[in-house]
Design an enzyme around this catalytic site. Sequence first.
Site, mmCIF file in Angstrom:
data_model
loop_
_atom_site.group_PDB
_atom_site.id
_atom_site.type_symbol
_atom_site.label_atom_id
_atom_site.label_comp_id
_atom_site.label_asym_id
_atom_site.label_seq_id
_atom_site.Cartn_x
_atom_site.Cartn_y
_atom_site.Cartn_z
ATOM 1 N N GLY A 199 -8.941 4.614 9.921
ATOM 2 C CA GLY A 199 -9.601 3.356 9.593
ATOM 3 C C GLY A 199 -9.389 2.836 8.196
ATOM 4 O O GLY A 199 -9.945 1.804 7.823
ATOM 5 N N THR A 200 -8.550 3.505 7.393
ATOM 6 C CA THR A 200 -8.428 3.081 5.995
ATOM 7 C C THR A 200 -7.820 1.684 5.848
ATOM 8 O O THR A 200 -8.259 0.905 5.007
ATOM 9 C CB THR A 200 -7.572 4.084 5.199
ATOM 10 O OG1 THR A 200 -6.390 4.394 5.940
ATOM 11 C CG2 THR A 200 -8.340 5.357 4.941
ATOM 12 N N GLY A 201 -6.804 1.376 6.648
ATOM 13 C CA GLY A 201 -6.175 0.062 6.524
ATOM 14 C C GLY A 201 -7.112 -1.063 6.899
ATOM 15 O O GLY A 201 -7.203 -2.080 6.200
ATOM 16 N N CYS A 202 -7.824 -0.887 8.011
ATOM 17 C CA CYS A 202 -8.804 -1.888 8.442
ATOM 18 C C CYS A 202 -9.891 -2.055 7.386
ATOM 19 O O CYS A 202 -10.311 -3.174 7.064
ATOM 20 C CB CYS A 202 -9.458 -1.460 9.759
ATOM 21 S SG CYS A 202 -8.309 -1.147 11.109
ATOM 22 N N THR A 227 -8.889 10.270 7.728
ATOM 23 C CA THR A 227 -8.616 8.981 7.094
ATOM 24 C C THR A 227 -8.464 7.855 8.106
ATOM 25 O O THR A 227 -7.890 6.810 7.792
ATOM 26 C CB THR A 227 -7.331 9.074 6.252
ATOM 27 O OG1 THR A 227 -6.240 9.495 7.102
ATOM 28 C CG2 THR A 227 -7.484 10.063 5.105
ATOM 29 N N LYS A 257 0.846 -1.197 0.000
ATOM 30 C CA LYS A 257 0.000 0.000 0.000
ATOM 31 C C LYS A 257 0.880 1.245 0.000
ATOM 32 O O LYS A 257 1.680 1.448 0.894
ATOM 33 C CB LYS A 257 -0.919 -0.005 1.217
ATOM 34 C CG LYS A 257 -1.825 -1.242 1.276
ATOM 35 C CD LYS A 257 -2.804 -1.199 2.437
ATOM 36 C CE LYS A 257 -2.120 -1.167 3.779
ATOM 37 N NZ LYS A 257 -3.096 -1.312 4.898
#
Length: 281
Positions: free
Chosen positions: A209-212, A207, A173
């Site tokens: 929480g984007t990875g989860c 932003t 990512k």
Amino acid sequence: MPPRVLTVAGSDSGGGAGIQADLKTMLALGTHGMSVITAVTAQNSLGVQGAWPLPVEAVRAQYRSVVDDIGVQAVKTGMLASAELVEAVAALLAGSRAPVVVDPVGVSKHGDALLAASALDSVRTKLLPVATVATPNLDEVTQLTGVRAQSERDFRRAAEAVLAFGPQWVVIKGGHLAGDSGEAVDLLTDGSQEHWLRAPRYDNRHTHGTGCTLASAIAAQLAKGQSVPQAVTAAKEYVTGAIAAGFSLGAGIGPVDHGWALGRGNGAGAGAGTGSASDEG
């Protein structure tokens, strides 16, 4: 019956990341979300004020309760906190035929540690080998492999280093990549196939929480029967929309909007900073 997806992760009391983000994502994408809570955090828009891992036996009991009765069609892992929990969860997943998405969460959006340093070797040797897809951001790649990706040219080397630990696929990512390209670039590869995924980079600081969210969206699409490239592509599109609609909450960094695709998006949030579908939750 909708497709069934299980998240094995920590609770975020502020609702932007962790179990809460996972379940919202799964609902928004038309699946039935279930949970194994590994840790409880006191967390808000300003950071993590406290974290308490659950006993291994509590995590194992939750998993068996869900899987033995309801069954799962995909699993996503997030915050696992300790070496003991990493190894217990890896052992459970090794006996599953469902695809597994591993988000190797190391730190929160605010820089708070969510994984003990002593657990890194367990992630490398126990958890990554059972992953269908691993979704590290650039900081986590460095933490796990020592490879520091400073440009897109480094992504292949980063992917090779993660794949060496055994996941079938890896998404490198690129949301933490410095530069003003105007794009958030990720690389999905299994070592032979390559898929470069590009999306607009939005000027929105909210932003959390984007990875989860990305990992959960991939798991939801896999549960629907999509291939890994299809699932990751669709998940990135969903997260990009959620980032564009991220909103202010509290005095710090607000969350992405998991409900944007349901017709209640708030539009691009205000505030300085840059968000992408690849920043860690």
